[in-house]
Structure formats: structure tokens, C-alpha cells
Write an enzyme that holds these catalytic residues in place. Structure first.
Site, short mmCIF file in Angstrom:
data_model
loop_
_atom_site.label_atom_id
_atom_site.label_comp_id
_atom_site.label_asym_id
_atom_site.label_seq_id
_atom_site.Cartn_x
_atom_site.Cartn_y
_atom_site.Cartn_z
N LYS A 164 75.13 18.35 -23.67
CA LYS A 164 74.93 19.42 -24.87
C LYS A 164 74.38 20.48 -24.27
O LYS A 164 73.42 20.34 -23.02
CB LYS A 164 73.44 19.03 -25.57
CG LYS A 164 73.10 20.54 -26.66
CD LYS A 164 71.76 19.88 -27.33
CE LYS A 164 71.70 21.12 -27.89
NZ LYS A 164 70.20 20.99 -27.74
N LYS B 149 70.85 17.78 -21.01
CA LYS B 149 70.50 19.05 -22.27
C LYS B 149 70.28 20.39 -21.07
O LYS B 149 69.13 20.41 -20.11
CB LYS B 149 69.32 18.99 -22.73
CG LYS B 149 68.87 19.73 -23.85
CD LYS B 149 68.32 20.38 -24.88
CE LYS B 149 68.41 20.89 -24.75
NZ LYS B 149 67.08 21.06 -26.72
C1 PBG Z 1 65.27 21.13 -29.71
C2 PBG Z 1 66.78 21.18 -30.49
C3 PBG Z 1 67.78 22.50 -30.09
C4 PBG Z 1 68.58 22.57 -30.12
C5 PBG Z 1 68.51 20.85 -30.35
N1 PBG Z 1 67.28 21.10 -30.26
C6 PBG Z 1 66.81 23.76 -29.49
C7 PBG Z 1 66.47 24.19 -27.66
O1 PBG Z 1 66.69 23.35 -26.94
O2 PBG Z 1 66.85 25.44 -27.62
C8 PBG Z 1 70.16 23.72 -29.95
C9 PBG Z 1 71.39 23.23 -30.83
C10 PBG Z 1 71.96 24.03 -31.21
O3 PBG Z 1 72.00 25.15 -30.54
O4 PBG Z 1 73.13 23.90 -32.15
N2 PBG Z 1 64.82 20.87 -28.53
ZN ZN Z 2 62.41 21.56 -27.95
#
Ligand code: PBG
Ligand code: ZN
Length: 328
Positions: free
Chosen positions: A249, A196
Site C-alpha cells: 500500500k 505500507k
Molecule cells: C490507518 C489507515 C490509513 C489508510 C488505511 N488504514 C491511513 C494512514 O495510515 O494514514 C489509508 C487508506 C487510504 O488512503 O485510502 N492506519
Molecule cells: Zn493508523
């Protein structure tokens, strides 16, 4: 090997049936997971301003949306919670009566044949908006991991079918696996947000989940956008720790990473087409600058062609309708 004029690559493009016959990548409704934002309260259906067509829904409205999904042939959702109260410890995340725990129980009661996956992180539940406990400007790893394990167990106790940790703390997959097994949930799979990135594409999600940070950012735990060797190390540790599915992601800007992770590990691989990817296509479509439907399909095909088996996307309903009209 034949060369032109014996070889003519256009022969396999000369009519739609031939093109369909040799099409390498096909989308199926089974590929998709639809993200949903569950809000505390009743009668809530707030469209997220930066994500047209995506709503914060109170539980009874979420149930209606789930029924619609099932009727469209979408079989999996991932839930994000917007609690009534946020605090420093993100208590609602792991409380038996938390927003997600109540939502799971309610949806399970009313809707069958739908896989409920839950996002496990603290950022939607903490007053400071960080993914873990904080001490000064440090996001504490090990203390956070214990809470994430507690959150995962409480989702499973409420009836979640799969757990998806999105926090990027070190060691959380092992801790969650151990906690789930200890509580008797040895058959509940973990889909890890293994790779991520610390991405600008999450902007609209922070409106949707109301989870912007009050100070600092997520760069001390999410990955640097420039790194792909590190992606392999992240995926490898999560697999060793017991992840059943690994996720990359965002998706569109990291297709190379999806391919590398898939080729290297041959694991079920998911990719999250995140909020910003969705919003950009929607916005340009609304302006009339691109054909929204074509670009939606193209973006999803690209993610699948790169190697993703599973795609989390806010377009899940739209693509299901498209597939009904355009069988692959
Ligand atoms: C929570 C989370 C996030 C997303 C999914 N789970 C936000 C982040 O990490 O800031 C992002 C999903 C999206 O942008 O559609 N940690
Ligand atoms: Zn988070």
C-alpha cells in the site's frame, strides 16, 4: 525464431475476439474489497469532499450500501470507524460497544454473503490521530501492540470475518495471531498491511476517516518511499509471524514492490489503491482531462498485472458495473 515479415505481432490484435482470446490479465468481481467509513449517529450520509462518491455512513445507511454491494456482486468490505469520542488511548477501537463492533453486528444481522474485514489501527480513535500510544513525540511500539491485539479480538467477537492490521508496529501480527487463537478465533485470517509506505497518497483518507495527526507524522513506523529491499524484510517478518495475506500500500506508485513481493513469497497478495489514487482519477475525470472509466480500468489492470490477487479500491462499485457491461 521468426522475424518480420514472417513475424507480425499485430496479427493477434486484428479483431476484438482475437484480442480477448490472448488477453493476459482479466479483472473479476472476486478481486475487489470495498472500503467503507462508518460514522457514529443516525441518518448520516456525508460525501467526503475530496473523494466524490465515497461517504461517511451511519450504520443503517451502511447496511443499505452493503445490500447494494452484494447485488452488484462485490463480496468483501473493509471497515473504518469514526467514533463519537476520541481519547489518548483510542478506547473506542477495542470497546465491545465501539462503532466498528456495533457496525459488524448490525451488518451481520441484515446482510449475508458478505465478508467483513476490519482495519485494525488506533489512528481513527485517538485524539492525537496517531496509530499508537504516544509518549512525548514517540509512538510506543510494544504498548500499542497489546492494544491492537485487544482491538482485533473485539472485532472478531463482534463477528468480523478477517482482521487487517494497518498500524505498522513491529511484532503485531504475532501478537494478534496469538490473541485470536487464545480466544478461539483460530480460523479467522489475518490480512497484514505488511508493506505500507509513508505516503502523500493517503491525504483524502484523513478527511474520510477524520484521522489527521495533531502533531508529527507517521514516518517513524510507516516505510520510507524509497525502499524496496526493506519491503521484502517487512513482508517476510509478517509471513513468519502468521499473516495469511500480505498487502502492499499504496498500489499504483509501488507496482514494482507488488511484483517483487508476489514473486518472492508466492503468497496471496493484496494491494490497496488508496484514497489519493482514487481522488486523482476522479478529479481529472471531472475536469474532462482524462476518460475516468478508461483510466480506472487501466489503473486496476496495472495492479493486477503487477501480481496482486486482491485489490482494495474505492472504485469497487464502479468496476463491478463496468464488468457487467463489459464481460471479460
Ligand atoms: C490507518 C489507515 C490509513 C489508510 C488505511 N488504514 C491511513 C494512514 O495510515 O494514514 C489509508 C487508506 C487510504 O488512503 O485510502 N492506519
Ligand atoms: Zn493508523
Amino acid at each position: 525464431m521468426a522475424i518480420y515479415p514472417t513475424k507480425r505481432l499485430r496479427r493477434l490484435r486484428y479483431n476484438p475476439i482475437v484480442r480477448d482470446l490472448v488477453r493476459e490479465t482479466k479483472l473479476s468481481k472476486d478481486d475487489f474489497i470495498y472500503p467503507m467509513f462508518i460514522a457514529h449517529g443516525e441518518n448520516i450520509k456525508n460525501e467526503v469532499s475530496s473523494m466524490p462518491g465515497v461517504y461517511q455512513l451511519s450504520i443503517e445507511n451502511a447496511i443499505e450500501e452493503c445490500k447494494e454491494l452484494v447485488s452488484l456482486g462485490i463480496k468483501a468490505i473493509i471497515l473504518f470507524g469514526i467514533p463519537e469520542h476520541k481519547d489518548e488511548q483510542g478506547t473506542d477501537a477495542y470497546s465491545a460497544d465501539g462503532i466498528i463492533q456495533r457496525a459488524i453486528r448490525a451488518i451481520k444481522k441484515e446482510v449475508s454473503d458478505l465478508l467483513i474485514i476490519t482495519d485494525v489501527c488506533l489512528c481513527e480513535y485517538t485524539s492525537h490521530g496517531h496509530c499508537g500510544l504516544v509518549d512525548g513525540d514517540e509512538i510506543l511500539n510494544d504498548e500499542t501492540v497489546s492494544l491492537l491485539a485487544k482491538e482485533a479480538v473485539s472485532h472478531a467477537e463482534a463477528g468480523a470475518d478477517m482482521i487487517a492490521p494497518s498500524d505498522m508496529m513491529d511484532g503485531r501480527i504475532a501478537a494478534i495471531r496469538k490473541a485470536l487463537d487464545y480466544k478461539g478465533f483460530k480460523n479467522i485470517p489475518i490480512m497484514s498491511y505488511a508493506v505500507k509506505y509513508s505516503s502523500g497518497y493517503y491525504g483524502p483518507f484523513r478527511d474520510a476517516a477524520d484521522s489527521a495527526t495533531s502533531f508529527g507524522d507517521r514516518r517513524s513506523h510507516q516505510m520510507d518511499i524509497a525502499n524496496s529491499l526493506e519491503a521484502i524484510r517487512e513482508a517476510e517478518s509478517d509471513i513468519e509471524e502468521g499473516a495469511d495475506i500480505i498487502m502492499v500500500k499504496p498500489a499504483g506508485a509501488y507496482l514494482d514492490v507488488i511484483t517483487e513481493v508476489k514473486d518472492k513469497f508466492q503468497m496471496p497478495t493484496a494491494a490497496y489503491q488508496v484514497s489519493g489514487e482514487y481522488s486523482m482519477i476522479k478529479a481529472a475525470g471531472k475536469m474532462g482531462w482524462i476518460d475516468e472509466e478508461r483510466v480506472m480500468v487501466e489503473s486496476l489492470i496495472a495492479i493486477k498485472r503487477a501480481g496482486a490477487d486482491i485489490i482494495l479500491t474505492y472504485f469497487a462499485k464502479d468496476i463491478a458495473k463496468y464488468l457487467d457491461e463489459n464481460p471479460q
